[in-house]
Design a protein around this motif. Structure first.
Motif, PDB file in Angstrom:
ATOM      1  N   MET A   1       0.887  -1.244  -0.147  1.00 21.90           N
ATOM      2  CA  MET A   1       0.336   0.220  -0.130  1.00 21.90           C
ATOM      3  C   MET A   1       0.389   1.500   0.299  1.00 21.90           C
ATOM      4  O   MET A   1       1.733   1.321   0.960  1.00 21.90           O
ATOM      5  CB  MET A   1      -0.435  -0.153   1.360  1.00 21.90           C
ATOM      6  N   LYS A   2       0.180   2.107  -1.194  1.00 25.47           N
ATOM      7  CA  LYS A   2       1.573   3.476  -0.894  1.00 25.47           C
ATOM      8  C   LYS A   2       0.572   4.615  -0.714  1.00 25.47           C
ATOM      9  O   LYS A   2      -0.372   5.065  -1.310  1.00 25.47           O
ATOM     10  CB  LYS A   2       2.104   3.598  -2.490  1.00 25.47           C
ATOM     11  N   LEU A   3       1.346   5.227   0.193  1.00 25.49           N
ATOM     12  CA  LEU A   3       0.664   6.886  -0.111  1.00 25.49           C
ATOM     13  C   LEU A   3       1.930   8.062  -0.529  1.00 25.49           C
ATOM     14  O   LEU A   3       2.729   7.267   0.124  1.00 25.49           O
ATOM     15  CB  LEU A   3       0.683   6.937   1.725  1.00 25.49           C
ATOM     16  N   CYS A   4       0.841   9.291  -0.616  1.00 28.21           N
ATOM     17  CA  CYS A   4       2.226  10.040  -1.207  1.00 28.21           C
ATOM     18  C   CYS A   4       1.609  11.790  -0.694  1.00 28.21           C
ATOM     19  O   CYS A   4       0.554  11.759  -0.255  1.00 28.21           O
ATOM     20  CB  CYS A   4       1.900   9.826  -2.458  1.00 28.21           C
ATOM     21  N   ALA A   5       2.363  12.003   0.150  1.00 26.76           N
ATOM     22  CA  ALA A   5       2.240  13.631   0.011  1.00 26.76           C
ATOM     23  C   ALA A   5       2.795  14.639  -0.635  1.00 26.76           C
ATOM     24  O   ALA A   5       3.714  13.669  -1.410  1.00 26.76           O
ATOM     25  CB  ALA A   5       3.096  14.457   1.199  1.00 26.76           C
ATOM     26  N   ALA A   6       1.858  15.025  -1.477  1.00 26.21           N
ATOM     27  CA  ALA A   6       2.337  16.424  -2.579  1.00 26.21           C
ATOM     28  C   ALA A   6       2.773  17.549  -1.729  1.00 26.21           C
ATOM     29  O   ALA A   6       2.954  18.217  -1.194  1.00 26.21           O
ATOM     30  CB  ALA A   6       1.139  16.310  -3.401  1.00 26.21           C
ATOM     31  N   GLN A   7       3.948  18.130  -2.808  1.00 23.99           N
ATOM     32  CA  GLN A   7       5.085  18.615  -2.406  1.00 23.99           C
ATOM     33  C   GLN A   7       4.094  20.207  -3.750  1.00 23.99           C
ATOM     34  O   GLN A   7       4.923  20.071  -5.115  1.00 23.99           O
ATOM     35  CB  GLN A   7       5.983  19.079  -2.259  1.00 23.99           C
ATOM     36  N   LEU A   8       3.246  20.845  -3.696  1.00 19.97           N
ATOM     37  CA  LEU A   8       3.518  21.848  -4.432  1.00 19.97           C
ATOM     38  C   LEU A   8       3.648  23.488  -4.727  1.00 19.97           C
ATOM     39  O   LEU A   8       2.632  23.706  -3.576  1.00 19.97           O
ATOM     40  CB  LEU A   8       2.314  22.025  -5.697  1.00 19.97           C
ATOM     41  N   SER A   9       3.270  24.477  -5.439  1.00 21.43           N
ATOM     42  CA  SER A   9       3.075  25.912  -4.746  1.00 21.43           C
ATOM     43  C   SER A   9       1.668  26.501  -5.460  1.00 21.43           C
ATOM     44  O   SER A   9       1.123  26.602  -6.611  1.00 21.43           O
ATOM     45  CB  SER A   9       4.319  26.831  -5.728  1.00 21.43           C
ATOM     46  N   ALA A  35      -2.296   4.906  -3.287  1.00 19.87           N
ATOM     47  CA  ALA A  35      -3.663   5.163  -2.633  1.00 19.87           C
ATOM     48  C   ALA A  35      -4.054   6.298  -2.027  1.00 19.87           C
ATOM     49  O   ALA A  35      -5.642   6.301  -1.668  1.00 19.87           O
ATOM     50  CB  ALA A  35      -4.139   3.366  -1.047  1.00 19.87           C
ATOM     51  N   LEU A  36      -3.616   6.704  -1.492  1.00 21.03           N
ATOM     52  CA  LEU A  36      -3.959   8.028  -1.275  1.00 21.03           C
ATOM     53  C   LEU A  36      -3.398   9.513  -1.878  1.00 21.03           C
ATOM     54  O   LEU A  36      -2.005   9.091  -1.408  1.00 21.03           O
ATOM     55  CB  LEU A  36      -3.554   7.936   1.024  1.00 21.03           C
ATOM     56  N   ILE A  37      -3.251  10.689  -1.531  1.00 22.26           N
ATOM     57  CA  ILE A  37      -2.539  11.466  -1.394  1.00 22.26           C
ATOM     58  C   ILE A  37      -3.004  12.993  -0.652  1.00 22.26           C
ATOM     59  O   ILE A  37      -4.360  13.062  -0.504  1.00 22.26           O
ATOM     60  CB  ILE A  37      -2.549  11.613  -3.355  1.00 22.26           C
ATOM     61  N   LEU A  38      -1.989  13.162   0.017  1.00 16.27           N
ATOM     62  CA  LEU A  38      -1.721  14.741   1.080  1.00 16.27           C
ATOM     63  C   LEU A  38      -2.040  15.643   0.516  1.00 16.27           C
ATOM     64  O   LEU A  38      -0.835  15.694   0.231  1.00 16.27           O
ATOM     65  CB  LEU A  38      -1.426  13.807   2.419  1.00 16.27           C
ATOM     66  N   PHE A  39      -2.432  16.725   0.323  1.00 16.62           N
ATOM     67  CA  PHE A  39      -2.000  18.372   0.409  1.00 16.62           C
ATOM     68  C   PHE A  39      -1.834  18.745   1.198  1.00 16.62           C
ATOM     69  O   PHE A  39      -2.052  18.536   2.316  1.00 16.62           O
ATOM     70  CB  PHE A  39      -2.786  18.616  -1.733  1.00 16.62           C
ATOM     71  N   PRO A  40      -1.272  19.892   0.690  1.00 19.09           N
ATOM     72  CA  PRO A  40      -0.229  20.915   2.221  1.00 19.09           C
ATOM     73  C   PRO A  40      -1.753  21.776   2.680  1.00 19.09           C
ATOM     74  O   PRO A  40      -2.957  21.820   1.979  1.00 19.09           O
ATOM     75  CB  PRO A  40       0.134  21.882   1.351  1.00 19.09           C
ATOM     76  N   GLU A  41      -2.000  22.356   3.657  1.00 24.25           N
ATOM     77  CA  GLU A  41      -2.654  22.876   3.945  1.00 24.25           C
ATOM     78  C   GLU A  41      -3.789  24.350   3.376  1.00 24.25           C
ATOM     79  O   GLU A  41      -2.858  24.893   2.684  1.00 24.25           O
ATOM     80  CB  GLU A  41      -2.022  24.056   5.693  1.00 24.25           C
ATOM     81  N   LEU A  42      -4.084  24.240   3.388  1.00 25.99           N
ATOM     82  CA  LEU A  42      -4.948  25.069   2.591  1.00 25.99           C
ATOM     83  C   LEU A  42      -4.567  25.538   1.515  1.00 25.99           C
ATOM     84  O   LEU A  42      -4.450  26.047   0.091  1.00 25.99           O
ATOM     85  CB  LEU A  42      -4.939  26.980   3.316  1.00 25.99           C
ATOM     86  N   SER A  43      -4.529  24.013   0.516  1.00 27.06           N
ATOM     87  CA  SER A  43      -3.795  23.964  -0.428  1.00 27.06           C
ATOM     88  C   SER A  43      -4.686  24.388  -2.202  1.00 27.06           C
ATOM     89  O   SER A  43      -4.290  24.829  -3.054  1.00 27.06           O
ATOM     90  CB  SER A  43      -3.197  22.091  -0.483  1.00 27.06           C
ATOM     91  N   LEU A  44      -6.080  24.344  -1.524  1.00 21.51           N
ATOM     92  CA  LEU A  44      -6.661  24.258  -2.985  1.00 21.51           C
ATOM     93  C   LEU A  44      -7.325  26.220  -3.277  1.00 21.51           C
ATOM     94  O   LEU A  44      -7.631  26.601  -3.998  1.00 21.51           O
ATOM     95  CB  LEU A  44      -7.966  24.213  -2.815  1.00 21.51           C
ATOM     96  N   VAL A  73     -13.005   7.296 -10.128  1.00 18.40           N
ATOM     97  CA  VAL A  73     -12.303   6.380 -11.273  1.00 18.40           C
ATOM     98  C   VAL A  73     -11.616   5.634 -10.552  1.00 18.40           C
ATOM     99  O   VAL A  73     -11.092   4.219 -11.102  1.00 18.40           O
ATOM    100  CB  VAL A  73     -12.706   7.769 -12.086  1.00 18.40           C
ATOM    101  N   HIS A  74     -10.644   6.283  -9.687  1.00 21.89           N
ATOM    102  CA  HIS A  74      -8.701   5.506  -9.996  1.00 21.89           C
ATOM    103  C   HIS A  74      -9.229   4.548  -8.114  1.00 21.89           C
ATOM    104  O   HIS A  74      -8.255   4.041  -7.366  1.00 21.89           O
ATOM    105  CB  HIS A  74      -7.923   6.346  -9.518  1.00 21.89           C
ATOM    106  N   GLY A  75     -10.118   4.725  -7.380  1.00 19.81           N
ATOM    107  CA  GLY A  75     -10.242   4.257  -6.269  1.00 19.81           C
ATOM    108  C   GLY A  75      -9.229   5.401  -5.082  1.00 19.81           C
ATOM    109  O   GLY A  75      -8.927   4.012  -3.809  1.00 19.81           O
ATOM    110  N   ILE A  76      -8.609   6.242  -5.627  1.00 23.53           N
ATOM    111  CA  ILE A  76      -7.753   7.022  -5.042  1.00 23.53           C
ATOM    112  C   ILE A  76      -8.606   7.849  -3.627  1.00 23.53           C
ATOM    113  O   ILE A  76      -9.305   8.188  -3.482  1.00 23.53           O
ATOM    114  CB  ILE A  76      -6.315   7.419  -5.371  1.00 23.53           C
ATOM    115  N   ILE A  77      -7.281   8.016  -2.303  1.00 25.82           N
ATOM    116  CA  ILE A  77      -8.190   8.631  -1.493  1.00 25.82           C
ATOM    117  C   ILE A  77      -8.154   9.918  -1.770  1.00 25.82           C
ATOM    118  O   ILE A  77      -6.571  10.237  -1.834  1.00 25.82           O
ATOM    119  CB  ILE A  77      -8.348   8.398   0.305  1.00 25.82           C
ATOM    120  N   ILE A  78      -8.450  11.240  -1.367  1.00 28.05           N
ATOM    121  CA  ILE A  78      -7.947  12.415  -1.943  1.00 28.05           C
ATOM    122  C   ILE A  78      -8.105  13.628  -0.376  1.00 28.05           C
ATOM    123  O   ILE A  78      -9.343  13.610  -0.238  1.00 28.05           O
ATOM    124  CB  ILE A  78      -8.239  13.337  -3.164  1.00 28.05           C
TER     125      ILE A  78
END
Length: 243
Positions: A1-9, A35-44, A73-78
């Protein structure tokens, strides 16, 4: 099982534009088998407290349908952040998208003093179920308080999802605190930070993952968009360039 953290501006105040960028990162995570992607605080919206009242919305905002579609569609948790409506002030929210389920919401329970003029605190700890695991979100300042991790574990968490907007000083403090929390609870930890200027300071990336012994498994450098991809079984981390 793979989880990921996104780093973006992100782009300050541009929810639609940021949704498009989030979708590109989600597609990259799907390609990596996450299986899951985590974005930064107030990313949107980017971290902009003084704009929160005008930007605040609800998890059911139709602009967020594109994220729900990818989850379906992809069964990923966002896990993506934005201000959500509340009384008397907005709350710092994390909307949780899961396949074919109503959208979940976690709101930052403990606010920094600088946030009190702009936000109301949330109530209650969310827990995301993924296989046999219970994943507890924590948002920035509260993730630096040992009692937050203690309460998350008491609620059934065995993994800590930390979404932040931190400066260089904040990250330096986190690099001391987060491994201590991992060791204290035998709980792996994944941290997602933004990069670039936000309202009042400069965020400095260094998104990372720690295992249950508190060992850092990998860190993205400041200034580089990308993903920290953690394999829970092997405890291996890959650093994936952004889309």
């Amino acid at each position: 099982m793979k989880l990921c953290a996104a780093q973006l501006s992100s782009i300050t105040g541009d929810i639609e534009g940021n949704i498009g960028k989030h979708c590109a990162f989600i597609q990259r995570a799907v390609e990596q088998g996450a299986a899951l992607i985590l974005f930064p605080e107030l990313s949107l919206t980017h971290y902009a407290p003084s704009l929160a009242q005008g930007l605040a919305t609800t998890p059911d905002d139709p602009r967020l349908d594109a994220l729900q579609h990818l989850a379906d569609v992809h069964g990923i948790i966002i896990c993506a952040g934005l201000p959500v409506t509340g009384a008397p002030l907005p709350r710092i929210g994390m909307v949780i998208f899961q396949a074919h389920q109503p959208r979940g919401l976690y709101c930052k329970q403990r606010l920094h003093a600088d946030e009190l003029p702009w936000f109301s605190p949330g109530e209650g700890q969310a827990l995301i179920r993924l296989g046999e695991h219970g994943l507890a979100p924590a948002i920035c300042y509260e993730s630096m308080l040992p009692e937050h991790a203690d309460e998350a574990v008491a609620a059934g968490a065995d993994f800590y999802l930390v979404s932040v907007a931190k400066s260089a000083n904040g990250i330096a403090a986190g690099q001391q605190h987060y491994p201590a929390m991992a060791r204290r609870h035998g709980m792996p930890l994944l941290m997602s930070n933004s990069i670039g200027p936000v309202e009042g300071f400069l965020t400095t990336g260094q998104s990372a993952a720690w295992n249950r012994q508190g060992d850092c498994l990998g860190t993205l450098p400041d200034g580089q968009e990308g993903l920290v991809l953690l394999d829970l079984e092997s405890e291996r981390v890959e650093l994936i360039p952004g889309p």
